[in-house]
Design an enzyme around this catalytic site. Structure first.
Site, PDB file in Angstrom:
ATOM      1  N   HIS A  30     -22.183 -44.086  -6.679  1.00 21.29           N
ATOM      2  CA  HIS A  30     -21.881 -43.783  -5.279  1.00 21.29           C
ATOM      3  C   HIS A  30     -22.026 -45.053  -4.432  1.00 21.29           C
ATOM      4  CE1 HIS A  30     -22.180 -42.214  -1.226  1.00 21.29           C
ATOM      5  NE2 HIS A  30     -23.458 -42.586  -1.155  1.00 21.29           N
ATOM      6  N   HIS A  54     -27.571 -48.663   1.474  1.00 25.24           N
ATOM      7  CA  HIS A  54     -27.636 -47.704   2.579  1.00 25.24           C
ATOM      8  C   HIS A  54     -28.533 -46.495   2.336  1.00 25.24           C
ATOM      9  CE1 HIS A  54     -24.465 -45.442   0.423  1.00 25.24           C
ATOM     10  NE2 HIS A  54     -24.833 -44.416   1.173  1.00 25.24           N
ATOM     11  N   ASP A  55     -28.804 -46.128   1.110  1.00 31.09           N
ATOM     12  CA  ASP A  55     -29.664 -44.976   0.826  1.00 31.09           C
ATOM     13  C   ASP A  55     -31.069 -45.355   0.362  1.00 31.09           C
ATOM     14  OD1 ASP A  55     -27.975 -42.867   1.541  1.00 31.09           O
ATOM     15  OD2 ASP A  55     -27.007 -42.809  -0.425  1.00 31.09           O
ATOM     16  N   GLU A  58     -33.943 -43.997   2.591  1.00 34.16           N
ATOM     17  CA  GLU A  58     -33.933 -42.533   2.626  1.00 34.16           C
ATOM     18  C   GLU A  58     -34.322 -41.914   1.283  1.00 34.16           C
ATOM     19  OE1 GLU A  58     -30.256 -39.617   3.517  1.00 34.16           O
ATOM     20  OE2 GLU A  58     -30.561 -41.235   4.966  1.00 34.16           O
ATOM     21  N   ASP A  59     -33.897 -42.515   0.197  1.00 31.42           N
ATOM     22  CA  ASP A  59     -33.998 -41.858  -1.116  1.00 31.42           C
ATOM     23  C   ASP A  59     -34.880 -42.565  -2.138  1.00 31.42           C
ATOM     24  OD1 ASP A  59     -32.241 -39.958  -0.135  1.00 31.42           O
ATOM     25  OD2 ASP A  59     -30.475 -40.852  -1.061  1.00 31.42           O
ATOM     26  N   ASP A 125     -19.471 -43.870   3.411  1.00 30.15           N
ATOM     27  CA  ASP A 125     -20.315 -42.851   2.788  1.00 30.15           C
ATOM     28  C   ASP A 125     -19.630 -41.478   2.836  1.00 30.15           C
ATOM     29  OD1 ASP A 125     -22.863 -42.067   1.594  1.00 30.15           O
ATOM     30  OD2 ASP A 125     -23.353 -41.163   3.523  1.00 30.15           O
TER      31      ASP A 125
END
Length: 184
Positions: A30, A54-55, A58-59, A125
């Protein structure tokens, strides 16, 4: 290319063995898709690097400080701009049930304030996630696509500064809305 290789390696390490929900492929696929989309639309290397990352906030367990030390404040700040700021308990009812609608409104308001570069990452995204969700989980797609319809309207800076990627994301959301309607 060193910056992009460093961002790719950092993202792959940070996300470790995480898998995509519907396909089971490594999560970094992704991230690669987001980075490639950004390159297609002429994003600068720092935006593409932030796309890879980018994640991470957050992740993963990655911290803002780690991103700053490795990539500098400009890239770290772009990652912050596209990181959900709501928490699972945002808008909890007295029974402790989270309010997804409120959480997504909080996140949408936050990303509306992002730079056009951050909003460009959010467009990439949307392009990476939407088709997969509609294809694999039409039930959740009803919720997700409605949220993305509201989100795309909030990405005004990307619309003005990078219209082609915004338009592709917009068209993707409209097509997904039509598929969800037909499936109902």
């Amino acid at each position: 290319m060193t910056l992009l290789r460093t961002a790719e390696d950092f993202a792959k390490t940070a996300h470790g063995d995480q898998k995509r929900k519907y396909t089971g492929e490594p999560y970094w696929h992704h991230l690669k898709e987001v980075a490639r989309t950004l390159m297609q639309y002429g994003a600068t290397p720092d935006v593409v690097a932030a796309g890879w990352l980018h994640d991470t906030l957050e992740d993963t367990k990655t911290t803002y400080q780690e991103l700053c030390l490795t990539f500098g404040h400009v890239i770290a700040n772009m990652v912050v701009e596209v990181t959900d700021v709501s928490r699972p308990d945002s808008g909890n009812t007295p029974e402790g049930i989270g309010n997804r609608t409120l959480r997504k409104a909080i996140d949408r308001q936050f990303v509306a304030g992002a730079s056009w570069r951050g909003q460009m990452i959010k467009c990439a995204d949307i392009l990476s996630n939407t088709a997969s969700i509609v294809e694999n989980d039409i039930g959740f797609a009803r919720i997700y696509v409605a949220e993305k319809g509201l989100l795309i309207d909030a990405l005004e800076k990307a619309r003005q500064a990078q219209y082609p990627i915004w338009r592709e994301a917009y068209d993707c959301v409209v097509q997904a809305q039509n598929r969800v309607r037909r499936a109902a």
